[in-house]
Scaffold this active site. Structure first.
Site: not given
Lengths: 506, 506
Positions: B265-266, B295
């Protein structure tokens, strides 16, 4: 502007300067600790700009007017304010003489040079670092010329790192040291060498880190305000104020003493900084006053306390607890002897107390000659190796273990090294004085640093930069600097360790 | 001032702003990663001052004159310059409306609040955090009032995080999501639950870190420019420019999926930032354009790619290599099912794709009502727990697993959460579009992110902030935002996983 307004503005100015210092020091710290390897140019960009912003703040018309206003009202200021104005004005005068573009180019250069040095050291490739080092020496000479055209450039830098220092004082001090250390070392080498076998083996980094944190707490550091990280070269940094201090170390898994004593050394720096009086925070008086006094504290903890017999008696059971297998069958007295093995070596930071000054003398000689134009940067590796042969009797196998070993030059810190040797020598006099009122050996044997730290806090630490280094030292030591206190200390300690008759030194 | 001089001054201004941003973001990053625990007040002091300095730079007469000069010559500027002037002027107008003392007090508040939040979360003590949260909501309302008095304050903040967003769009979007997700989840819960047993056990942090670095390289991050650290709450930060990016994660030794997917995700955030065109560095156009698009990238990598069957087929042998014992007897298909177990839970960051939007809806409802004055901060824990019961059917045992779980509010980021849900939904349309020219499944099955990243770089990443979020998205997706792409994706994926007939969704 009223005097009260000016006083408030003086504090506000220093708070702003502290914030810039925090930002820049943190960018450095980050680069040395956790930053990804390819990011040096990005840091250089930001540091160049922030140093320009800080330059404008420190030399701007408003600042100069404020400081001159206060300077004219010195008698109405309290001693702290007077010293603040004095130090700030000194800084302004210096900065005003360096052209801004050269100043920020230098800031950028030292970031890049730090990065190149690290890679050059890893590859033992002096040629890669040489052009940077040439520019760094050139900057040092040029900046000294701007700031003090009447002075020899190396004298200028010696005095910057330790107010009052110059080549004449260094030459005299190092001559005294040599006169004592060289024959003592010769006697030591005639004797059977002390064994440091118990410090060699396998010491997992994670266990060494546990030991490091325990030592930090033991010597009196407040771990809520002092952090620990790992770097290629250990150092200490204050970030913004003495309320946030960081020390670093390097774990060698095959050698216990390196990180152990680097933590105590950097811990000494951190004790000095973090024990500034709290109301000095965010002023120019916060933290240690000079490199020499700073090194006097770090080397005091590392050597005069940390390598003493009573401390080894306290330390040994801790080592037994953390490294039970490695310590099995050994004793505290063996530890004392192991950590005091005096042996000429290649690496300054690994050197024992006795040979350490010789490492400094090599650097002093070389810096002095390059600054005087008697030696070119390209000749440094050869001369380095020759002097190590002459002073220490060792052969340098490659530049990583020679001229590239220290970080200092890559940061433009030319003239810094002699302060290490002076600092080491200051400590012997401070210890002699402290013993008049503190039972140092009993405290160390009990692992109780409180009375030692109380003495140091009272006489040195709390004052921050309020006094000039020599004045601070003389107030604490109760006498003028006398290098024979240090040489006597060495002769007594190593004489006893190696079983050398005291008369042989006369 | 000539136009050429103004253009140069525009670039210099942004470089200076980037340096301040670097400094402040690094002080934050340091505080979240390695700073000693007692140093928050020291950081708050420096951040308050640096934000004041940056404020003066951004709103000073010289800056305003420059921007207005350029604004009047828009037709002569290139598109990049036009967008820079537009964004910078927008920032000036906003900053000019917030009194400086309130602005810097807010900067100080969020540092202190972050520190208090961390301790409050550890102790599950909402009362300790409440006064800070009250001040943060009060600041959000007051600042919105200064900046856009004509607007509803929550609408103001929604639009700040995602240009074009307001309550009406959120209400409509969340209503659509609810209409699809709630019945789908009900069907899922009627079926036998997927097992995630293979992800539970003992996974040493050091091994998870090895996996994390391998995943970072695998998805295409340049480890020379992207660092990894551990924090309580994972996040991504750019320091100074996209040339220095940091991601963080948190290792739970008893659960493999948490760090694994937080790193992906990061990593998605970091890919987006670090792939800005290099000549956007040190300008306001550098890095991601909005939280929503950001996002969309992070959740795209985490879920649409990372939790896909073909990626699990590639990933499983890597897990076998690093965790041979834990993976013994399992298969890639089991991994796919384990990482897609859809189960209402307490923690947003641990949520599966299906229940994730429900976590966001809770936060959206609560923010909206507090900002509207319909709910007091003291009532938040109770309402949080009630909504978790209503939306997710779970009982919140304590505030650490409830209202205190997220870092966002402590940083003053109110109105941020909805962008997560929009971002998730954007991804489904982007994937549909990407599949027209890229064989995504084949690439994932081979662990070859190059064609995927090439597409994203071309259509999204390289543009930085050149286009407004909606325009950027529509250019990439080839159509307007349509949340049913996302609901269809969920229905197809979870329908197949749980063996639910597709007709039941009609």
């Amino acid at each position: 502007m009223t005097l009260e307004e000016a006083r408030a503005a003086l504090m506000k100015l220093q708070q702003r300067q502290s914030a810039y210092r925090h930002a820049m020091d943190l960018i450095w710290y980050d680069g040395d600790t956790v930053a990804p390897k390819g990011t040096a140019a990005n840091r250089a960009q930001s540091l160049a700009i922030l140093s320009e912003e800080a330059y404008h703040l420190s030399t701007g018309a408003e600042t100069v007017a404020l400081l001159e206003f206060l300077d004219e009202r010195k008698p109405e200021l309290n001693p702290r304010e007077r010293r603040m104005v004095e130090l700030l004005l000194k800084d302004v005068r210096r900065l005003q003489k360096i052209p801004l573009d050269e100043y920020s180019a230098h800031e950028r250069l030292i970031v890049e040079a730090g990065d190149v040095w690290e890679r050059a050291k890893a590859a033992s490739d002096f040629a890669a670092f040489q052009p940077y080092l040439e520019r760094l020496f050139a900057d040092a000479k040029r900046f000294a010329g701007y700031c003090a055209p009447e002075k020899d450039p190396y004298d200028y830098w010696l005095n910057e790192f330790e107010e009052g220092l110059d080549r004449a004082r260094c030459d005299e001090f190092f001559a005294t040291l040599r006169a004592h250390v060289v024959p003592l070392l010769a006697k030591v080498q005639e004797k059977e060498q002390l064994s440091n076998a118990m410090l060699l083996g396998h010491f997992p980094a994670a266990d060494q880190e546990r030991l490091a944190r325990r030592l930090m707490a033991l010597i009196g550091l407040d771990l809520e305000h002092v952090g620990l990280a790992t770097t290629e070269h250990p150092f200490t940094a204050s970030l913004g104020s003495h309320f946030d201090e960081r020390i670093t170390t390097h774990y060698y898994e095959d050698y216990l003493a390196s990180s152990l004593y680097s933590v105590i050394h950097e811990g000494g720096h951190a004790l000095y900084d973090t024990n500034s009086a709290d109301d000095l925070a965010y002023t120019v008086l916060d933290g240690g006053v000079s490199m020499g006094v700073h090194e006097s504290q770090s080397r005091f903890f590392e050597n005069l306390l940390g390598r003493s017999r009573p401390f080894c008696e306290y330390l040994f059971p801790i080592l037994e607890e953390i490294f039970p297998e490695q310590m099995a069958g050994h004793t505290a007295e063996e530890l004392y002897r192991a950590v005091n093995r005096a042996e000429p070596g290649l690496i300054r930071t690994e050197a024992d107390e006795l040979t350490y000054p010789l490492h400094i003398m090599v650097r002093y000689e070389l810096e002095k000659r390059v600054m005087a134009g008697e030696l070119s940067v390209s000749e440094l590796p050869g001369e380095w190796n020759r002097l190590y042969r002459e002073y220490l009797g060792v052969e340098v196998p490659d530049d990583a273990h020679g001229v590239l070993q220290d970080i200092h030059w890559s940061g433009g810190d030319i003239g810094y090294f002699p302060s290490y040797a002076f600092g080491g020598a200051y400590g012997a006099q401070l210890l002699r004085r402290m013993r008049e009122t503190v039972d140092v050996d009993a405290a160390l044997r009990a692992g109780n640093f409180a009375p030692i730290n109380r003495w140091l806090r009272e006489h040195l630490w709390r004052h921050g930069c309020l006094y000039k280094p020599a004045e601070l030292f003389e107030r604490a030591a109760g006498e003028k600097f006398d290098p024979t206190a240090f040489t006597t200390y060495l002769e007594e300690k190593f004489g006893e360790l190696y079983g050398i008759e005291q008369e042989t030194f006369l």
